[in-house]
Write a protein that holds these residues in place. Structure first.
Motif, PDB file in Angstrom:
ATOM      1  N   ASP A  74       0.868  -1.187   0.000  1.00 35.54           N
ATOM      2  CA  ASP A  74       0.000   0.000   0.000  1.00 35.54           C
ATOM      3  C   ASP A  74       0.902   1.234   0.000  1.00 35.54           C
ATOM      4  OD1 ASP A  74      -2.294   1.547   0.144  1.00 35.54           O
ATOM      5  OD2 ASP A  74      -2.380   1.472   2.334  1.00 35.54           O
ATOM      6  N   ILE A  75       1.031   1.879  -1.162  1.00 33.01           N
ATOM      7  CA  ILE A  75       1.988   2.967  -1.336  1.00 33.01           C
ATOM      8  C   ILE A  75       1.248   4.288  -1.527  1.00 33.01           C
ATOM      9  CG2 ILE A  75       3.915   3.828  -2.726  1.00 33.01           C
ATOM     10  CD1 ILE A  75       4.341   0.917  -3.659  1.00 33.01           C
ATOM     11  N   HIS A  76       1.652   5.295  -0.746  1.00 24.59           N
ATOM     12  CA  HIS A  76       1.070   6.632  -0.855  1.00 24.59           C
ATOM     13  C   HIS A  76       2.189   7.612  -1.187  1.00 24.59           C
ATOM     14  CE1 HIS A  76      -2.816   5.501   1.161  1.00 24.59           C
ATOM     15  NE2 HIS A  76      -2.030   4.517   1.578  1.00 24.59           N
ATOM     16  N   VAL A  77       1.983   8.433  -2.216  1.00 31.28           N
ATOM     17  CA  VAL A  77       3.000   9.398  -2.649  1.00 31.28           C
ATOM     18  C   VAL A  77       2.383  10.790  -2.671  1.00 31.28           C
ATOM     19  CG1 VAL A  77       4.631  10.043  -4.453  1.00 31.28           C
ATOM     20  CG2 VAL A  77       4.087   7.620  -4.090  1.00 31.28           C
ATOM     21  N   ASP A  78       2.980  11.700  -1.903  1.00 33.18           N
ATOM     22  CA  ASP A  78       2.577  13.107  -1.932  1.00 33.18           C
ATOM     23  C   ASP A  78       3.613  13.886  -2.744  1.00 33.18           C
ATOM     24  OD1 ASP A  78       0.434  12.566  -0.336  1.00 33.18           O
ATOM     25  OD2 ASP A  78       1.366  13.277   1.518  1.00 33.18           O
ATOM     26  N   VAL A  79       3.156  14.684  -3.696  1.00 33.89           N
ATOM     27  CA  VAL A  79       4.042  15.528  -4.498  1.00 33.89           C
ATOM     28  C   VAL A  79       3.760  16.972  -4.127  1.00 33.89           C
ATOM     29  CG1 VAL A  79       4.743  16.197  -6.823  1.00 33.89           C
ATOM     30  CG2 VAL A  79       4.073  13.829  -6.353  1.00 33.89           C
ATOM     31  N   ALA A  80       4.785  17.647  -3.627  1.00 37.90           N
ATOM     32  CA  ALA A  80       4.602  19.003  -3.119  1.00 37.90           C
ATOM     33  C   ALA A  80       5.961  19.680  -2.999  1.00 37.90           C
ATOM     34  CB  ALA A  80       3.901  18.973  -1.755  1.00 37.90           C
ATOM     35  N   PRO A  81       5.989  20.988  -2.762  1.00 36.88           N
ATOM     36  CA  PRO A  81       7.263  21.653  -2.463  1.00 36.88           C
ATOM     37  C   PRO A  81       7.876  21.108  -1.175  1.00 36.88           C
ATOM     38  CG  PRO A  81       5.574  23.248  -3.066  1.00 36.88           C
ATOM     39  CD  PRO A  81       4.881  21.943  -2.883  1.00 36.88           C
ATOM     40  N   SER A  82       9.167  21.369  -0.998  1.00 43.64           N
ATOM     41  CA  SER A  82       9.891  20.796   0.134  1.00 43.64           C
ATOM     42  C   SER A  82       9.349  21.235   1.490  1.00 43.64           C
ATOM     43  CB  SER A  82      11.370  21.148   0.037  1.00 43.64           C
ATOM     44  OG  SER A  82      11.979  20.521  -1.069  1.00 43.64           O
ATOM     45  N   GLY A  83       8.916  22.491   1.606  1.00 44.83           N
ATOM     46  CA  GLY A  83       8.433  22.996   2.889  1.00 44.83           C
ATOM     47  C   GLY A  83       7.323  22.149   3.486  1.00 44.83           C
TER      48      GLY A  83
ATOM     49  N   PRO B 259      16.429  41.465 -17.483  1.00 46.27           N
ATOM     50  CA  PRO B 259      15.458  41.730 -16.417  1.00 46.27           C
ATOM     51  C   PRO B 259      14.574  40.500 -16.159  1.00 46.27           C
ATOM     52  CG  PRO B 259      14.787  42.807 -18.450  1.00 46.27           C
ATOM     53  CD  PRO B 259      16.160  42.269 -18.698  1.00 46.27           C
ATOM     54  N   ILE B 260      14.184  40.351 -14.917  1.00 51.68           N
ATOM     55  CA  ILE B 260      13.303  39.237 -14.560  1.00 51.68           C
ATOM     56  C   ILE B 260      11.896  39.519 -15.101  1.00 51.68           C
ATOM     57  CG2 ILE B 260      12.229  38.015 -12.624  1.00 51.68           C
ATOM     58  CD1 ILE B 260      14.779  38.597 -11.024  1.00 51.68           C
ATOM     59  N   PRO B 261      11.252  38.545 -15.732  1.00 48.98           N
ATOM     60  CA  PRO B 261       9.907  38.770 -16.268  1.00 48.98           C
ATOM     61  C   PRO B 261       8.939  39.249 -15.191  1.00 48.98           C
ATOM     62  CG  PRO B 261      10.805  36.689 -17.049  1.00 48.98           C
ATOM     63  CD  PRO B 261      11.744  37.179 -16.003  1.00 48.98           C
ATOM     64  N   VAL B 262       7.977  40.053 -15.599  1.00 49.18           N
ATOM     65  CA  VAL B 262       6.980  40.573 -14.657  1.00 49.18           C
ATOM     66  C   VAL B 262       5.609  39.923 -14.874  1.00 49.18           C
ATOM     67  CG1 VAL B 262       8.171  42.765 -14.366  1.00 49.18           C
ATOM     68  CG2 VAL B 262       6.478  42.522 -16.203  1.00 49.18           C
ATOM     69  N   ASN B 263       5.394  39.339 -16.049  1.00 48.77           N
ATOM     70  CA  ASN B 263       4.099  38.716 -16.351  1.00 48.77           C
ATOM     71  C   ASN B 263       4.158  37.247 -15.930  1.00 48.77           C
ATOM     72  OD1 ASN B 263       1.672  37.832 -17.332  1.00 48.77           O
ATOM     73  ND2 ASN B 263       2.036  38.440 -19.460  1.00 48.77           N
ATOM     74  N   ILE B 264       3.856  36.996 -14.662  1.00 48.81           N
ATOM     75  CA  ILE B 264       4.019  35.658 -14.091  1.00 48.81           C
ATOM     76  C   ILE B 264       2.744  35.222 -13.378  1.00 48.81           C
ATOM     77  CG2 ILE B 264       5.297  34.245 -12.416  1.00 48.81           C
ATOM     78  CD1 ILE B 264       7.704  36.067 -12.840  1.00 48.81           C
ATOM     79  N   VAL B 265       2.348  33.984 -13.622  1.00 47.19           N
ATOM     80  CA  VAL B 265       1.309  33.336 -12.821  1.00 47.19           C
ATOM     81  C   VAL B 265       2.008  32.370 -11.881  1.00 47.19           C
ATOM     82  CG1 VAL B 265      -0.650  31.756 -12.847  1.00 47.19           C
ATOM     83  CG2 VAL B 265      -0.503  33.585 -14.547  1.00 47.19           C
ATOM     84  N   ASN B 266       1.771  32.507 -10.583  1.00 52.41           N
ATOM     85  CA  ASN B 266       2.423  31.681  -9.578  1.00 52.41           C
ATOM     86  C   ASN B 266       1.555  30.456  -9.278  1.00 52.41           C
ATOM     87  OD1 ASN B 266       4.625  33.714  -8.647  1.00 52.41           O
ATOM     88  ND2 ASN B 266       2.712  34.878  -8.575  1.00 52.41           N
ATOM     89  N   THR B 267       2.117  29.278  -9.443  1.00 49.57           N
ATOM     90  CA  THR B 267       1.359  28.061  -9.167  1.00 49.57           C
ATOM     91  C   THR B 267       2.303  26.897  -8.912  1.00 49.57           C
ATOM     92  OG1 THR B 267      -0.303  26.503 -10.015  1.00 49.57           O
ATOM     93  CG2 THR B 267       1.194  27.483 -11.634  1.00 49.57           C
ATOM     94  N   THR B 268       1.886  26.002  -8.041  1.00 47.22           N
ATOM     95  CA  THR B 268       2.618  24.746  -7.838  1.00 47.22           C
ATOM     96  C   THR B 268       1.976  23.608  -8.626  1.00 47.22           C
ATOM     97  OG1 THR B 268       1.283  24.207  -5.884  1.00 47.22           O
ATOM     98  CG2 THR B 268       3.326  25.426  -5.514  1.00 47.22           C
ATOM     99  N   SER B 269       0.885  23.899  -9.311  1.00 45.23           N
ATOM    100  CA  SER B 269       0.134  22.858 -10.017  1.00 45.23           C
ATOM    101  C   SER B 269       0.713  22.603 -11.409  1.00 45.23           C
ATOM    102  CB  SER B 269      -1.337  23.247 -10.141  1.00 45.23           C
ATOM    103  OG  SER B 269      -2.022  22.359 -11.004  1.00 45.23           O
ATOM    104  N   LEU B 270       1.134  21.385 -11.642  1.00 40.66           N
ATOM    105  CA  LEU B 270       1.626  21.007 -12.966  1.00 40.66           C
ATOM    106  C   LEU B 270       0.514  21.119 -13.998  1.00 40.66           C
ATOM    107  CD1 LEU B 270       3.907  19.848 -14.740  1.00 40.66           C
ATOM    108  CD2 LEU B 270       3.171  17.560 -14.031  1.00 40.66           C
ATOM    109  N   LEU B 271      -0.712  20.782 -13.612  1.00 43.30           N
ATOM    110  CA  LEU B 271      -1.829  20.842 -14.554  1.00 43.30           C
ATOM    111  C   LEU B 271      -2.123  22.279 -14.974  1.00 43.30           C
ATOM    112  CD1 LEU B 271      -4.318  18.189 -13.109  1.00 43.30           C
ATOM    113  CD2 LEU B 271      -2.866  18.008 -15.136  1.00 43.30           C
TER     114      LEU B 271
END
Length: 315
Positions: free
Chosen positions: A129-138, A224-236
Motif C-alpha cells: 500500500d503505497i502513498h505518494v505526496d508531491v509538493a514543495p519541500s516545505g 530583467p526578470i519577467p513581470v508577467n508571471i502566474v504563480n502556481t505549484t500545479s503542474l496541470l
C-alpha cells in the motif's frame, strides 16, 4: 458428515485430486507430486474413505472423475490457489514486502526516481500500500516531522535544524523551459534570457528552488526578470497555460522529458537556451532515530539504487 469431511481433508488430498483430473492417470499424478504410485493409491483410498464415495472411475482411457470427484476437483482448484496466495502474502510480510509506506517528493524526484522504484517494488509485492505526496519541500518536511511520511525526496527549508534528519544521496536537478509547439520561439536556437523576458510565465512562487534558479539565470545574463508571471505549484495549471497561450514554464528535466519525449498529444517542447539552469540538489530525508517499517526501508533502498544507477550512467 460435512464437518467431518472438511476437518479431515488436507491440502495434499486436494493436490492429488487436481493432479489426477488434470493428467487422467494416477501414475502421472503421482509422478507430478513426487509420490510413488502405491503412496498415491493409498492416499486416494484414504480420500474416498473420508468422503464416503468413489472419486474416479477407471476406464481404458484413464481415470474419469465421478460427480463427487468433479465437485472436489473444482473446489481443489480454488482452494489451492488461495493457499498459494496466502503463502505468497506470508512470504511478502516476512521479507518486508507488505504493509503501508507513505513518502513525499518534489515533482522531479517523483517522476525521475519514485516512479521507477515503485515499479520495481510492485513487481515484488503487488499488495504493498503505497502513498505518494508531491509538493514543495516545505510542506513535505513539515509532514515528515509530524510523522505523516516515512521519508521524502526534497530540500531542508531555511530555519529547520538539519541535525534531526538522516540525509542520504544528493540528487541534482536541471531545469528545462517548456512551451507549446506553436509558440513563436519553439523552433528558435541558442536563445538568450533576454529573448524570453516579454512572454508570460507560469512557475512556482518566489522563494521556490526552481523559481530562484530561473531568476538567477536571468540576472547572470544581465536580463530583467519577467513581470508577467502566474504563480502556481500545479503542474496541470502550467500545462493548461502552455496549451492556451504563449506562456513559458520551467520544469525539472524529468518532468520535461516525460511531457515532451515520452508522451504524445501534449504538444509541448523544450526551448533551446544557451545557458543551462541548475537547481540546488535535493536529498532523501528521513527522521533521525525513527525506525521505518520493512516496506518503507525496501522502497528507500530501491530509490537509492535508482540514484546510484543513474549516477553510474552519468545521468
Amino acid at each position: 458428515m460435512s464437518d467431518i469431511i472438511a476437518n479431515r481433508l488436507l491440502p495434499k488430498h486436494f493436490n492429488l485430486i487436481r493432479a489426477v483430473v488434470d493428467l487422467g492417470q494416477l501414475s502421472l499424478a503421482a509422478n507430478s507430486l513426487a509420490l510413488t504410485q502405491p503412496a498415491a493409491s493409498r492416499m486416494l483410498s484414504e480420500i474416498e474413505h473420508i468422503v464416503g464415495s468413489p472419486l474416479f472411475s477407471r476406464t481404458p482411457k484413464g481415470m474419469e472423475p465421478t460427480a463427487v470427484g468433479r465437485a472436489l476437483a473444482l473446489r481443489a482448484q480454488n482452494l489451492l490457489m488461495e493457499i498459494r496466495e496466502a503463502a505468497r502474502e506470508v512470504e511478502a510480510i516476512k521479507r518486508g514486502l507488505s504493509g503501508t509506506v507513505r513518502i513525499g517528493a518534489v515533482t522531479g524526484g517523483a517522476v525521475g526516481y519514485v516512479v521507477p522504484a515503485i515499479d520495481v517494488l510492485k513487481a515484488e509485492a503487488e499488495t504493498a500500500d503505497i502513498h505518494v505526496d508531491v509538493a514543495p519541500s516545505g510542506p513535505l518536511i513539515a509532514d515528515l516531522m509530524a510523522g505523516h511520511l516515512d521519508f521524502v525526496l526534497g530540500r531542508i527549508p531555511a530555519g529547520i535544524d538539519a541535525r534531526q534528519f538522516n540525509i542520504q544521496a544528493s540528487l541534482s536537478e536541471e531545469v528545462d523551459l517548456l512551451v507549446h509547439q506553436r509558440h513563436p520561439l519553439a523552433n528558435a536556437e541558442h536563445l538568450t534570457f533576454a529573448d524570453l523576458v516579454h512572454f508570460p510565465w507560469a512557475m512556482q512562487a518566489p522563494g521556490a528552488p526552481v523559481r530562484q534558479a530561473v531568476e538567477e539565470a536571468f540576472l547572470e545574463q544581465g536580463a530583467p526578470i519577467p513581470v508577467n508571471i502566474v504563480n502556481t505549484t500545479s503542474l496541470l495549471v502550467m500545462i493548461g497555460m502552455l496549451a492556451s497561450s504563449n506562456a513559458i514554464a520551467p520544469m525539472s528535466r524529468e518532468v520535461s522529458d516525460l511531457l515532451c519525449r515520452q508522451t504524445t498529444g501534449a504538444g509541448l517542447c523544450q526551448l533551446d537556451i544557451r545557458a543551462p539552469i541548475s537547481v540546488a540538489p535535493y536529498h532523501l530525508i528521513s527522521m533521525g532515530g525513527k525506525r521505518m517499517s520493512p516496506i518503507a526501508l525496501r522502497l528507500r533502498d530501491l530509490l537509492l539504487a535508482e540514484f546510484e544507477n543513474r549516477k553510474r550512467l552519468g545521468n
